[in-house]
Write a protein that holds these residues in place. Structure first.
Motif, short mmCIF file in Angstrom:
data_model
loop_
_atom_site.label_atom_id
_atom_site.label_comp_id
_atom_site.label_asym_id
_atom_site.label_seq_id
_atom_site.Cartn_x
_atom_site.Cartn_y
_atom_site.Cartn_z
N ASP A 28 -6.57 -4.52 3.35
CA ASP A 28 -7.82 -3.78 3.32
C ASP A 28 -8.72 -4.34 2.21
OD1 ASP A 28 -9.86 -2.00 3.10
OD2 ASP A 28 -8.59 -0.22 2.83
N GLN A 55 -9.34 -2.48 -1.02
CA GLN A 55 -8.28 -2.23 -2.00
C GLN A 55 -8.13 -3.33 -3.03
OE1 GLN A 55 -6.32 0.67 -2.05
NE2 GLN A 55 -7.86 1.30 -0.57
N GLU A 98 0.86 -1.18 0.00
CA GLU A 98 0.00 0.00 0.00
C GLU A 98 0.89 1.22 0.00
OE1 GLU A 98 -3.86 -0.98 2.52
OE2 GLU A 98 -3.11 1.02 3.00
N GLN A 156 -15.85 -5.49 11.91
CA GLN A 156 -15.76 -4.03 11.94
C GLN A 156 -17.13 -3.38 12.14
OE1 GLN A 156 -12.69 -2.24 11.27
NE2 GLN A 156 -11.74 -4.24 11.48
N TYR A 198 -14.70 -9.82 7.81
CA TYR A 198 -14.08 -8.52 8.12
C TYR A 198 -15.15 -7.48 8.44
CZ TYR A 198 -11.68 -4.08 7.12
OH TYR A 198 -11.18 -2.81 7.18
#
Lengths: 546, 293
Positions: free
Chosen positions: A239, A242, A221, A257, A253
């Motif tokens: 991520d 991405q 990244e 989150q 995930y």
């Protein structure tokens, strides 16, 4: 070959001469013999720069400031000639069309060994071996530009293998392939690794790349290594916004989150026919039929995805809707009028068509002039043109770039400019040919969300508020099930299925016949369909997955 | 990616010839034709070209566009220029003031200064235009079949075995394929701009304004050519092109018919040059036409 590892990268940084910021920064990596390492990250993260440092194009073809070192079997790349590097590292570029230089398959595969000045007999032996290894001996005498996308890639790879490299550098090798060809290519890469070739696979479609069972993941990244290690499950450093990951990983995930979203509202469809194909046949010149008896009605409210393999006739089909092609038999009606009686310019005021490659249409000195071109051609007065241009700039988020040259923008920005140029024409129907081609996952997700996701409670998106219907051609099954309310499957010039995504995409046998591979998101949607009632994007699906 | 011309394998005399023999013969014909301004001497070459053209047995729909372009070009640029100005040929045509006038008209008078442009077509200019058409068509008829009957995989090796260095030979190979690639990109660009309401046949205004209106076609095609060129260079670098003398796996071998064909071409040049030195082949107007006035 020496005992030293095939690739050792130590504290590597590079800044392109024309840029102020570093493209990669302090990257260190060691790749072992026969290992397959997957290099992932969003566009501009530095993956391709790293590849260019390994294959010697940096600093030979791309100038800039280079720090650190790359060693191939203990020899510094900086001290090797391109011919020496080419015999160790074989590079397969993103688009095989950009890699193939010869006009005939034999000449293409022989090109590298011939450049090494090898004896004629050895060149012949290497060509035969490379073609045999990839199972494409039958293509030997074919012209390269007539091959299918999958065949082109195999030929490009054969050309690389004929140099007998022990390291293969594969730079986004799936980008131009349909899903079935991509799957075949991945199986091939795995086989090469099993035979002892060290492979560096650069790819943002991590989900697909996992089919090749890479040994390790290098995630980059902003030019820096964020993760280097095994990929049995989702590393926390990666991520999901991405790179494209398996749906199960993303769902996990999102739940961790707490980022689940409610199901988006379903856009309204009122059924008014806008474009009608009646028994359409089409052949290019005296060639075979490319479209065979096509009947299709595009209706108001359609957000229609056209799926199918390379060469199925998808682009030919939609070019009829704008009148660029006229049927050999049957007719196409746009708002009730036969396209044979209309010029393309007349149809353009009803149907806006965004070509796959922005490079074929961008020409003006500034973005503003580029966007004004279409409205002016259609006879808008200056106030209406200015208004249409202003709105389009806002829709695709090009504010601040109005005075820039479109030719100097990044590929993603060019794509948005091309779409804005068609938006400004205020057509009633929008057609997008491969809207995500050439863009990475992060970019195209952002872009498609902007265009297709609802902005109000009635399911109105930016597209649906401006167009009576939208049609997009794609290879990406997830794009169809995430954004479309209707799917058309095209195979061998015929429409083989047409309906809601839930009706068309559950038939896996049919998908396989059309060379469309079910993805993990489709499988998960099918699993939860009794609860959800319809297909959902992964963020909404996360709410149902316990 | 570079595309190729619409080549098809055919079992014809022309395609059985070694590509080098055809290139050498083409050069010989051009050299020989350049020796003459006399239409009587040019007509045999025209017949040879036509014979070879028909022996190539190319399908009409493949070459229809090329023919339209060539005929328009030859008629309007070469023919009209020769007819109206008499330029591009022997001095006696340019200086002709004495021969019979077939047509004369004052086309334009510039106000204030009073300059006039008068078109004056004489017998000499008319014969010169006909001669010039036969000359150019002789060469064009010989050249048109080449891209359609010349195996694209033999471009490079043909030039290499004609004595060009590796890089120059491969450059010729790429250059040959550049034209159809440009054509393909032009076609896609034209479609993309037509879809934006652009109509190339509606170009209005003066020359500058018309050129500006061509920008939507010219700019993308030029940019694609530049970017495509960079891709080709990268792809060739990555496979060690130009780092050392290369092997050309395909080898071309002359056989008897190739040698005879080349010998025929050389003979044409030798005879033509000899005739020229001996004073034959200068510009000729049938005396009956001159006397007619």
């Amino acid at each position: 070959m020496s005992e030293a590892p095939p690739i050792v990268v130590e504290n590597l940084s590079f800044r392109y001469r024309t840029r102020t910021e570093l493209a990669i920064e302090d990257i260190s990596l060691m790749v072992h013999p026969g290992e397959m390492i997957l290099v992932a990250g969003a566009s501009g993260c530095g993956k391709t720069t790293l590849a260019r440092c390994i294959n010697g194009l940096i600093p030979r073809s791309y100038k800039g400031e280079l720090k650190g070192s790359v060693h191939l079997y203990g020899r510094p790349v900086s001290g090797m000639t391109l011919a020496e590097i080419a015999q160790v590292v074989g590079t397969l570029l993103q688009d095989p069309e950009r890699q193939i230089v010869a006009s005939q398959v034999f000449a293409e595969v022989a090109f590298g060994p011939e450049n090494l000045g090898l004896p004629r007999e050895e060149v012949l032996e290497r060509v035969g071996e490379a073609l045999h290894r990839l199972g494409i001996e039958h293509l030997r005498e074919r012209e390269t530009f007539n091959l299918s996308g999958g065949e082109k890639q195999k030929v490009a790879l054969a050309g690389v293998l004929a140099m007998r490299p022990t390291v293969l550098l594969l730079d986004e090798p799936l980008a131009s392939l349909d899903p079935a060809s991509a799957h075949e290519a991945l199986a091939l890469f795995r086989r090469l690794a099993d035979e002892g070739t060290t492979i560096v696979l650069v790819e943002h479609r991590v989900e697909d790349a996992l089919a090749a069972r890479p040994d390790r993941l290098l995630y980059i990244e902003d030019g820096r290594v964020r993760y280097l290690g095994p990929i049995d499950s989702l590393p926390p450093e990666v991520d999901p916004a991405q790179v494209k990951l398996p749906a199960a990983w993303v769902v996990k995930y999102l739940r961790q989150q707490g980022k689940m979203t409610p199901p988006p509202p379903v856009p309204e469809r009122d059924g008014e026919a806008l474009v009608v194909f009646e028994d359409v046949d089409y052949a290019y010149g005296d060639g075979p039929l490319v479209l065979k008896g096509v009947n299709l009605t595009i209706r108001r409210g359609d957000l229609l995805a056209v799926l199918g393999p390379n060469g199925a006739g998808k682009s030919t089909l939609v070019k009829h809707a704008i009148g660029l092609l006229k049927p050999t038999r049957g007719r196409v009606l746009v708002e009730g009028k036969d396209t044979r009686d209309l010029s393309v310019a007349q149809v353009a005021s009803t149907v806006g068509y965004v070509f796959q490659s922005p490079s074929h249409m961008l020409f003006a000195p500034t973005v503003l002039e580029e966007l004004a071109f279409g409205p002016e051609n259609l006879g808008f007065d200056s106030d209406a043109t200015a208004q249409a241009v202003r709105e389009s700039v806002q829709v695709v988020n090009l504010q601040g770039m109005e005075k820039y040259s479109p030719l100097g923008l990044s590929f993603g920005q060019q794509k948005r400019t091309a779409i804005a140029a068609v938006l400004a024409m205020r057509s009633r129907i929008l057609i997008l040919d491969e809207p995500t081609a050439g863009q990475d996952y992060a970019n195209y997700t952002r872009f498609m969300n902007t265009l297709c996701r609802a902005t109000d409670g009635r399911g109105q998106s930016l597209l649906s508020s401006r167009f009576a219907a939208t049609l997009f051609i794609t290879h990406d099954l997830d794009l169809a099930l995430t954004y479309a309310n209707r799917v058309v499957l095209v195979s061998d010039g015929r429409i083989v299925a047409d309906g809601r995504p839930e009706d068309v995409l559950q038939d896996f046998a049919l998908l396989e016949r059309c060379r469309v591979r079910p993805t993990s998101l489709l499988r998960m949607n099918c699993e939860f369909l009794p609860k959800t009632g319809r297909f959902l994007p992964v963020e909404a699906l996360a709410a149902y997955a316990a | 990616m570079l595309v190729t011309w619409k080549y098809r394998p055919r079992d014809t005399f022309v395609q059985r010839l070694d590509p080098r023999a055809r290139l050498i013969f083409l050069a010989c014909m051009i050299l020989a034709v350049f020796q003459f301004w006399d239409i009587r001497f040019l007509l045999p070459f025209f017949v040879i070209s036509l014979t070879l053209y028909f022996l190539a047995r190319i399908e009409w729909h493949d070459v229809r566009r090329a023919w339209i372009f060539i005929l328009l070009f030859v008629t309007f640029i070469v023919g009209l220029n020769a007819l109206l100005s008499g330029r591009g040929g022997p001095l006696e045509v340019l200086q002709d003031v004495s021969s019979r006038v077939i047509f004369q008209a004052r086309i334009l008078t510039v106000p204030l200064v009073g300059w006039t442009w008068t078109v004056r077509i004489t017998v000499v200019k008319a014969v010169f235009a006909a001669t010039q058409l036969v000359r150019i068509l002789t060469m064009a008829i010989l050249a048109i079949p080449i891209p359609y009957t010349f195996d694209p995989s033999r471009y490079g090796v043909a030039f290499r075995q004609l004595g060009l260095p590796d890089k120059a030979a491969y450059t010729m190979d790429l250059a040959f394929r550049f034209v159809p690639t440009l054509g393909r990109d032009f076609g896609i660009t034209l479609d993309a701009q037509r879809a934006r309401g652009y109509e190339v046949d509606r170009l209005k205004g003066g020359i500058i304004s018309r050129l500006r209106r061509l920008a939507p076609l010219v700019v993308p095609v030029t940019m694609l050519a530049i970017v495509g060129g960079e891709d080709v260079v990268d792809a060739m670098d990555l496979r060690a092109f130009g780092t050392r003398p290369r092997t050309w796996t395909v080898r071309l071998e002359y056989d008897t018919k190739d040698r005879l064909f080349i010998a025929f071409g050389v003979l044409l040049v030798v005879v033509s040059v000899a005739l020229n030195i001996l004073g034959y082949g200068d510009f000729w107007v049938p005396s009956a036409l001159l006397a007619g006035g």
